[in-house]
Write a protein that holds these residues in place. Structure first.
Motif, PDB file in Angstrom:
ATOM      1  N   GLU A  52      -5.743  -7.849   6.282  1.00 15.06           N
ATOM      2  CA  GLU A  52      -5.202  -7.483   4.969  1.00 15.06           C
ATOM      3  C   GLU A  52      -6.014  -8.070   3.823  1.00 15.06           C
ATOM      4  O   GLU A  52      -5.822  -7.680   2.669  1.00 15.06           O
ATOM      5  CB  GLU A  52      -3.749  -7.961   4.862  1.00 15.06           C
ATOM      6  CG  GLU A  52      -2.766  -7.135   5.685  1.00 15.06           C
ATOM      7  CD  GLU A  52      -1.368  -7.716   5.668  1.00 15.06           C
ATOM      8  OE1 GLU A  52      -1.187  -8.753   4.990  1.00 15.06           O
ATOM      9  OE2 GLU A  52      -0.473  -7.152   6.321  1.00 15.06           O
ATOM     10  N   ASP A  80      -6.008   7.286   0.496  1.00 15.93           N
ATOM     11  CA  ASP A  80      -5.456   6.775   1.756  1.00 15.93           C
ATOM     12  C   ASP A  80      -6.050   5.432   2.152  1.00 15.93           C
ATOM     13  O   ASP A  80      -5.434   4.697   2.933  1.00 15.93           O
ATOM     14  CB  ASP A  80      -5.712   7.778   2.892  1.00 15.93           C
ATOM     15  CG  ASP A  80      -4.950   9.082   2.688  1.00 15.93           C
ATOM     16  OD1 ASP A  80      -3.909   9.042   2.002  1.00 15.93           O
ATOM     17  OD2 ASP A  80      -5.399  10.118   3.206  1.00 15.93           O
ATOM     18  N   TYR A  81      -7.234   5.116   1.656  1.00 11.34           N
ATOM     19  CA  TYR A  81      -7.919   3.917   2.128  1.00 11.34           C
ATOM     20  C   TYR A  81      -7.391   2.619   1.532  1.00 11.34           C
ATOM     21  O   TYR A  81      -7.697   1.536   2.013  1.00 11.34           O
ATOM     22  CB  TYR A  81      -9.421   4.004   1.866  1.00 11.34           C
ATOM     23  CG  TYR A  81      -9.816   4.335   0.447  1.00 11.34           C
ATOM     24  CD1 TYR A  81      -9.699   3.403  -0.585  1.00 11.34           C
ATOM     25  CD2 TYR A  81     -10.314   5.603   0.131  1.00 11.34           C
ATOM     26  CE1 TYR A  81     -10.051   3.710  -1.879  1.00 11.34           C
ATOM     27  CE2 TYR A  81     -10.681   5.921  -1.174  1.00 11.34           C
ATOM     28  CZ  TYR A  81     -10.554   4.970  -2.175  1.00 11.34           C
ATOM     29  OH  TYR A  81     -10.915   5.280  -3.461  1.00 11.34           O
ATOM     30  N   LEU A  83      -4.786  -0.362   0.792  1.00 13.36           N
ATOM     31  CA  LEU A  83      -3.653  -0.981   1.479  1.00 13.36           C
ATOM     32  C   LEU A  83      -2.428  -0.961   0.559  1.00 13.36           C
ATOM     33  O   LEU A  83      -2.516  -1.314  -0.615  1.00 13.36           O
ATOM     34  CB  LEU A  83      -3.998  -2.429   1.852  1.00 13.36           C
ATOM     35  CG  LEU A  83      -2.890  -3.250   2.509  1.00 13.36           C
ATOM     36  CD1 LEU A  83      -2.556  -2.701   3.892  1.00 13.36           C
ATOM     37  CD2 LEU A  83      -3.300  -4.718   2.624  1.00 13.36           C
ATOM     38  N   THR A  85       1.377  -2.487   0.235  1.00 13.40           N
ATOM     39  CA  THR A  85       2.304  -3.510   0.720  1.00 13.40           C
ATOM     40  C   THR A  85       3.618  -3.404  -0.026  1.00 13.40           C
ATOM     41  O   THR A  85       3.642  -3.513  -1.252  1.00 13.40           O
ATOM     42  CB  THR A  85       1.713  -4.923   0.519  1.00 13.40           C
ATOM     43  OG1 THR A  85       0.423  -4.993   1.146  1.00 13.40           O
ATOM     44  CG2 THR A  85       2.619  -5.983   1.118  1.00 13.40           C
ATOM     45  N   ASN A 129      -6.933  -0.476   3.719  1.00 17.09           N
ATOM     46  CA  ASN A 129      -6.055  -0.160   4.842  1.00 17.09           C
ATOM     47  C   ASN A 129      -6.762  -0.452   6.163  1.00 17.09           C
ATOM     48  O   ASN A 129      -7.965  -0.250   6.304  1.00 17.09           O
ATOM     49  CB  ASN A 129      -5.674   1.326   4.772  1.00 17.09           C
ATOM     50  CG  ASN A 129      -4.571   1.678   5.730  1.00 17.09           C
ATOM     51  OD1 ASN A 129      -4.640   1.398   6.910  1.00 17.09           O
ATOM     52  ND2 ASN A 129      -3.536   2.311   5.207  1.00 17.09           N
ATOM     53  N   GLU A 130      -5.995  -0.937   7.142  1.00 22.58           N
ATOM     54  CA  GLU A 130      -6.569  -1.353   8.426  1.00 22.58           C
ATOM     55  C   GLU A 130      -7.317  -0.229   9.132  1.00 22.58           C
ATOM     56  O   GLU A 130      -8.301  -0.469   9.830  1.00 22.58           O
ATOM     57  CB  GLU A 130      -5.445  -1.881   9.333  1.00 22.58           C
ATOM     58  CG  GLU A 130      -5.925  -2.500  10.623  1.00 22.58           C
ATOM     59  CD  GLU A 130      -4.781  -3.111  11.420  1.00 22.58           C
ATOM     60  OE1 GLU A 130      -4.910  -3.185  12.655  1.00 22.58           O
ATOM     61  OE2 GLU A 130      -3.779  -3.508  10.807  1.00 22.58           O
ATOM     62  N   THR A 131      -6.879   0.997   8.945  1.00 17.87           N
ATOM     63  CA  THR A 131      -7.523   2.128   9.626  1.00 17.87           C
ATOM     64  C   THR A 131      -8.887   2.477   9.026  1.00 17.87           C
ATOM     65  O   THR A 131      -9.605   3.303   9.577  1.00 17.87           O
ATOM     66  CB  THR A 131      -6.617   3.371   9.572  1.00 17.87           C
ATOM     67  OG1 THR A 131      -6.306   3.675   8.200  1.00 17.87           O
ATOM     68  CG2 THR A 131      -5.329   3.123  10.332  1.00 17.87           C
ATOM     69  N   TYR A 132      -9.228   1.852   7.902  1.00 18.97           N
ATOM     70  CA  TYR A 132     -10.509   2.135   7.245  1.00 18.97           C
ATOM     71  C   TYR A 132     -11.416   0.898   7.246  1.00 18.97           C
ATOM     72  O   TYR A 132     -12.261   0.752   6.375  1.00 18.97           O
ATOM     73  CB  TYR A 132     -10.277   2.575   5.795  1.00 18.97           C
ATOM     74  CG  TYR A 132      -9.701   3.960   5.661  1.00 18.97           C
ATOM     75  CD1 TYR A 132     -10.515   5.075   5.479  1.00 18.97           C
ATOM     76  CD2 TYR A 132      -8.323   4.157   5.713  1.00 18.97           C
ATOM     77  CE1 TYR A 132      -9.976   6.341   5.349  1.00 18.97           C
ATOM     78  CE2 TYR A 132      -7.773   5.425   5.590  1.00 18.97           C
ATOM     79  CZ  TYR A 132      -8.609   6.514   5.411  1.00 18.97           C
ATOM     80  OH  TYR A 132      -8.066   7.779   5.282  1.00 18.97           O
TER      81      TYR A 132
END
Length: 299
Positions: A52, A80-81, A83, A85, A129-132
């Motif tokens: 994070e 989308d990229y 994060l 919270t 974001n974790e997926t990026y």
């Protein structure tokens, strides 16, 4: 004489055995596996915290207007990229004045005195974001942001994400491997402790068979007690873990932030269930063994 007779009867009561050593051994084994489970939970939380905090620095053009800056922020936060919270995009604006002040505080040198101006730029710090977070995806995100009008440059620590992911993957494999070994060791310890405890009951089991008692009748009291003793061992292990956790939290600053209370208490519940299940099946296995033994084998 009457007292000795009562004592003898208590010892020979069906389903009774010296359970203190069994509970102690099982509690110790479950405590070890619970301690390692806690370590895994802490490692997972630490992994999330590390991921994070992977950031991109977005430097803006000089003399950019507040409307332009708002437009850039809106475009980035809708992507989308970034994060998110608790429903809030992780984006922070740092003005060039704030950046200069921070630099002066960190270095103790006021560069504006000999430069005559502040050469720094307004900047946005965004968390990804974790997926990026692979190196290729971060490069793609960098290109996307730099294509936005008003953005001067985007920087990040290259290969950091890949290095973190690689090391965390290795750590996860090691932790899972050790956890599997511990589970096997715990099973063997509890199984052997129960087998030794039931050894003293082997002649009583034979006596019950000789008077016509069915195997299910003989097994039932042992199995009921094993569930109770296994759950008690899990409860003791959970209590020890809770006490250790409270002590560690008081001694180590920031440790409590890595703990997810719901998962911690779920782990305690799992230890209680695990203790009961292991004790039950270990007792069942030992009982079946003694029920099938011949008289010569019992000796």
């Amino acid at each position: 004489m009457a007292k000795d007779s009562k004592k003898y009867k208590r010892k020979k009561k069906l389903g009774s055995y010296h359970y203190v050593s069994v509970v102690f051994s099982a509690a110790l084994a479950l405590f070890v596996i619970g301690l390692f489970g806690t370590l895994i939970l802490q490692a997972n939380k630490l992994t999330s915290v590390i991921k994070e905090n992977i950031e991109l620095q977005v430097y803006l053009n000089k003399d950019i207007s507040s409307n332009q800056r708002t437009r850039i922020e809106r475009e980035i936060t809708s992507s989308d990229y970034i994060l998110v919270t608790e429903g809030k995009p992780e984006l922070t604006f740092i003005s060039k004045e704030e950046a200069a002040q921070q630099f002066i505080e960190d270095t103790g040198e006021d560069f504006t005195e000999f430069l005559g101006k502040n050469p720094l730029r307004d900047a946005l710090t965004i968390k990804v974001n974790e997926t990026y977070q692979s190196n290729e995806q971060l490069q793609s995100v960098q290109d996307q942001i730099e294509s936005i009008s008003g953005v001067y440059e985007v920087t990040y620590v290259e290969n950091l994400a890949d290095s973190i992911n690689e090391n965390l993957t290795k750590l996860s494999v090691i932790l899972i491997g050790i956890a599997l070994i511990l589970v096997v060791v715990v099973l063997l310890l509890i199984n052997n402790a129960i087998k030794l405890a039931l050894f003293s009951q082997r002649f009583l089991i034979r006596s019950m068979q000789l008077v016509g008692a069915k195997s299910s009748f003989i097994r039932t009291p042992f199995l009921k007690r094993s569930l109770l003793h296994g759950a008690l061992a899990g409860l003791i292990a959970s209590g020890l873990l809770y006490g250790l956790k409270q002590f560690a939290n008081s001694e180590i600053k920031g440790l409590e932030e890595l703990q997810q209370q719901e998962l911690v208490f779920a782990l305690y519940g799992l230890l209680i269930v695990l203790g009961a299940v292991i004790a039950y099946f270990s007792t069942l296995k030992a009982m079946n063994k003694y029920l099938k033994m011949s008289l010569d084998e019992l000796y």
